[in-house]
Design a protein around this motif. Structure first.
Motif, mmCIF file in Angstrom:
data_model
loop_
_atom_site.group_PDB
_atom_site.id
_atom_site.type_symbol
_atom_site.label_atom_id
_atom_site.label_comp_id
_atom_site.label_asym_id
_atom_site.label_seq_id
_atom_site.Cartn_x
_atom_site.Cartn_y
_atom_site.Cartn_z
ATOM 1 N N ASP A 8 0.864 -1.180 0.000
ATOM 2 C CA ASP A 8 0.000 0.000 0.000
ATOM 3 C C ASP A 8 0.895 1.221 0.000
ATOM 4 O O ASP A 8 1.824 1.312 0.806
ATOM 5 C CB ASP A 8 -0.855 0.039 1.276
ATOM 6 C CG ASP A 8 -2.035 -0.907 1.160
ATOM 7 O OD1 ASP A 8 -3.055 -0.492 0.603
ATOM 8 O OD2 ASP A 8 -1.908 -2.071 1.606
ATOM 9 N N ALA A 16 -2.522 5.538 -3.340
ATOM 10 C CA ALA A 16 -2.104 5.341 -4.738
ATOM 11 C C ALA A 16 -2.018 3.872 -5.142
ATOM 12 O O ALA A 16 -2.387 3.502 -6.249
ATOM 13 C CB ALA A 16 -0.772 6.036 -4.979
ATOM 14 N N LEU A 17 -1.515 3.032 -4.248
ATOM 15 C CA LEU A 17 -1.457 1.595 -4.530
ATOM 16 C C LEU A 17 -2.187 0.848 -3.434
ATOM 17 O O LEU A 17 -1.937 1.063 -2.261
ATOM 18 C CB LEU A 17 -0.005 1.094 -4.587
ATOM 19 C CG LEU A 17 0.915 1.636 -5.672
ATOM 20 C CD1 LEU A 17 2.275 0.957 -5.590
ATOM 21 C CD2 LEU A 17 0.328 1.471 -7.067
ATOM 22 N N LYS A 18 -3.109 -0.017 -3.850
ATOM 23 C CA LYS A 18 -3.977 -0.682 -2.877
ATOM 24 C C LYS A 18 -3.728 -2.185 -2.884
ATOM 25 O O LYS A 18 -4.324 -2.915 -3.678
ATOM 26 C CB LYS A 18 -5.441 -0.391 -3.229
ATOM 27 C CG LYS A 18 -5.740 1.106 -3.289
ATOM 28 C CD LYS A 18 -7.055 1.408 -3.998
ATOM 29 C CE LYS A 18 -7.233 2.908 -4.163
ATOM 30 N NZ LYS A 18 -8.177 3.262 -5.205
ATOM 31 N N GLY A 39 -1.206 3.814 -11.416
ATOM 32 C CA GLY A 39 -0.262 3.407 -10.373
ATOM 33 C C GLY A 39 0.947 2.650 -10.892
ATOM 34 O O GLY A 39 1.720 2.089 -10.121
ATOM 35 N N THR A 42 4.227 4.475 -9.970
ATOM 36 C CA THR A 42 4.329 4.429 -8.504
ATOM 37 C C THR A 42 4.856 3.062 -8.059
ATOM 38 O O THR A 42 5.669 2.961 -7.136
ATOM 39 C CB THR A 42 2.941 4.695 -7.868
ATOM 40 O OG1 THR A 42 2.471 5.944 -8.366
ATOM 41 C CG2 THR A 42 2.998 4.746 -6.360
ATOM 42 N N THR A 43 4.397 2.008 -8.735
ATOM 43 C CA THR A 43 4.859 0.655 -8.404
ATOM 44 C C THR A 43 6.371 0.544 -8.605
ATOM 45 O O THR A 43 7.093 0.052 -7.735
ATOM 46 C CB THR A 43 4.120 -0.396 -9.270
ATOM 47 O OG1 THR A 43 2.708 -0.235 -9.075
ATOM 48 C CG2 THR A 43 4.510 -1.817 -8.896
ATOM 49 N N GLY A 210 -4.833 1.853 -8.926
ATOM 50 C CA GLY A 210 -4.030 1.345 -7.817
ATOM 51 C C GLY A 210 -4.237 -0.106 -7.438
ATOM 52 O O GLY A 210 -3.720 -0.570 -6.433
#
Length: 234
Positions: A8, A16-18, A39, A42-43, A210
């Motif tokens: 997360d 942003a990331l779930k 996302g 972001t990953t 996300g």
């Protein structure tokens, strides 16, 4: 080789990331596809240590790298080619490549890798003393990839390599990605051009807001009606 478990990530109050989980197997090209803002970048930034996950775990070859410093992650062999290339515009092509090897001390190995980069990217050899800012977009992408190769990556994280490039150059960049993979570097590729990404990847994950909503072999996803409608435009 690289395992992301249930991470997360928040930007301030934005989730942003779930709970993202993915596996990158040695020797493969794994791609993350999805709309803008899903996302994907972001990953990659979380894996490379530029962002810290709020929860979850990232392991590389069995070692927990969650929240480690970015340079320590590079030392282990996980190297990112950032979105927008980020070459050092005022430095020469050669200096940019040398910076890629800044954590290394094996002079002979560095020299050998420099020769490999120049044989893979002859355009960079021709422009070796030019400042990087004078290169075309495609040449800057080659330089960014060459610079990452100078760190001897075990896993290369590629963020939107085809962005802003002419279609002909996109073909070139993708055949280079395949070559880099064939010579032993595992690749995690984030790419908006889902069609190209699926054509070279072994496995793919689809991100939406996300979350990972689909995963499977790249071939299966390329043939799925749902994916074709959403990402391949037919």
């Amino acid at each position: 080789m690289l395992k992301v478990e249930n991470i997360d990530v928040y930007y301030g109050a934005i989730h942003a990331l779930k709970g993202i989980s993915l596996d990158v197997e040695e020797g493969q090209i794994i791609t993350l596809i999805g709309a803008n803002g899903a996302g994907k970048s972001t990953t990659l930034k979380t894996i490379s240590g530029l962002l810290k996950p709020k929860s979850g775990k990232i392991t590389f070859e069995g070692q927990d790298i969650t929240g480690k410093k970015a340079q320590d992650i590079v030392k282990l062999g996980v190297v990112q080619v950032p979105e927008g290339r980020r070459v050092f515009a005022n430095m020469s092509v050669l200096e940019n490549l040398e910076l890629g090897a800044f954590l290394r001390t094996d002079k002979a190995g560095i020299k050998e890798d420099m020769e490999k980069v120049f044989s893979r990217f002859p355009r960079l050899l021709e422009r070796k003393s030019q400042s990087a800012g004078t290169l075309s977009g495609g040449e800057q992408q080659m330089l960014a990839m060459g610079r990452a190769l100078m760190a001897r990556p075990r896993v290369m994280l590629l963020d939107e390599p085809s962005m802003g490039l002419a279609p002909l150059l996109v073909q070139d960049i993708f055949s280079i990605i395949k070559e880099i993979n064939a010579s032993g570097t595992t690749i995690l590729l984030v790419e908006q051009n889902a069609h190209m990404a699926l054509s070279i990847a072994h496995k793919a994950y689809v991100l939406e807001t996300g979350k990972i909503v689909l995963s499977g072999s790249a071939k299966e996803l390329a043939e799925s009606d749902e994916i074709r409608k959403a990402y391949l435009g037919h």
